[in-house]
Design an enzyme around this catalytic site. Sequence first.
Site, PDB file in Angstrom:
ATOM      1  N   SER A 118       0.769  -1.257  -0.055  1.00 34.00           N
ATOM      2  CA  SER A 118       0.037  -0.149  -0.208  1.00 34.00           C
ATOM      3  C   SER A 118       1.079   1.206  -0.007  1.00 34.00           C
ATOM      4  CB  SER A 118      -0.737   0.021   1.205  1.00 34.00           C
ATOM      5  OG  SER A 118      -1.427   1.274   1.481  1.00 34.00           O
ATOM      6  N   TYR A 142      -1.511  -0.055  10.368  1.00 37.60           N
ATOM      7  CA  TYR A 142      -1.865  -0.917   9.196  1.00 37.60           C
ATOM      8  C   TYR A 142      -0.703  -0.706   8.154  1.00 37.60           C
ATOM      9  CZ  TYR A 142      -3.659  -1.095   4.329  1.00 37.60           C
ATOM     10  OH  TYR A 142      -3.826  -1.468   3.140  1.00 37.60           O
ATOM     11  N   LYS A 146       2.363  -3.561   6.642  1.00 36.13           N
ATOM     12  CA  LYS A 146       2.333  -3.838   5.167  1.00 36.13           C
ATOM     13  C   LYS A 146       3.827  -3.613   4.812  1.00 36.13           C
ATOM     14  CE  LYS A 146      -1.659  -4.301   3.415  1.00 36.13           C
ATOM     15  NZ  LYS A 146      -1.980  -5.689   2.635  1.00 36.13           N
TER      16      LYS A 146
END
Length: 321
Positions: A118, A142, A146
């Site tokens: 991402s 988050y 990643k």
Amino acid sequence: MTTWLVTGGAGYIGSHVVRVLQASGRGVVVLDDFSAGIESKVPDGVPIVRASVLDRVAVEQALRDHQIDGVIHLAAKKAAGESVDIPLEYYRENVVGMLTLLEAMQAADVKALVYSSSAAVYGTPMSNPISEDFPMQPESPYGETKVAGEWMARDCGVANGLSWIALRYFNVAGAASDDLGDPSVNNLVPMVFRALSNGERPQVFGDDYPTPDGSCIRDYIHVADLAEAHVAAAARCETGVRAEAFNVGRGEGTSVLEVMNMVSEVIGTDVNAEIVGRRAGDPPASYAATAAIESELGWQASRDLRAMVSSAWSAWQSNER
Ligand SMILES: NC(=O)c1ccc[n+]([C@@H]2O[C@H](COP(=O)([O-])OP(=O)(O)OC[C@H]3O[C@@H](n4cnc5c(N)ncnc54)[C@H](O)[C@@H]3O)[C@@H](O)[C@H]2O)c1
């Protein structure tokens, strides 16, 4: 013909990836725990393994049973804001999930991986456009998960010859068909539609950023283009490339107000957006440099913002009926 396992293949992006992989002539198997996925999004005839990527035995079994050549790993939790409140759930699903998958792949001798990363890995970039060698400075659990996933893939590439590509998606929107729309309310376009459906004014979080119209700038990419990038990445992994991370965007910044205007044009009425205060953690601008994926994978986005908004609106309306 190679066969690819798509984790999260019943989700928004995964269901598009499954279709373009099939169209490319590859065999496809979906592994999904249906925590967010929808079974009807998996095309008829595609085998479904109903399991979590956290289930090491089930994943290894699936790899062996279906003689999988490579994995496209999309299964994850994906809401940056939520990850601040429940970080350990994000670490479990995204980091332990990736670890478990890699262990199963190693045991079953599966050596190709396309990994959903991402733009969140970059956090607030030092400048735009963002190229892949910019520092990874995630600003949410988050984004951290990643980054951790990319590190694990990289290290397996060194240790056991895993051939992997991480695709760093920017802001995904649109639908290839009405049954494949984005049902989540984390992304701007569905957030606008939800507000309109509820008879509310869509909100713009801040109009005092250092951008031309004061609203945040992002790089919107059509999910159908994104899905095609996975096929290009899978094809490259099949040739045994060692390791690479690529941005997947259009390389073009679009402001939140420009998106609102496009929605107004597409639906034929002014959305009458309401300007509210900034949200914590939103970088003023984030858009991709796309030269690397264009030259290395021969992939380039072909669909514009109007195609994204109009296809998303059509899918949204068909779900409302
Ligand atoms: N949508 C975006 O704008 C965006 C942007 C950047 C990156 N991504 C990444 O793309 C991937 C897919 O996102 P999406 O928008 O399609 O999300 P989604 O929630 O629609 O799809 C995720 C799928 O994974 C499944 N899943 C979740 N946890 C699982 C587990 N432990 N085991 C098996 N299946 C599991 C869900 O049931 C769902 O079908 C994610 O990795 C996400 O972080 C998405």
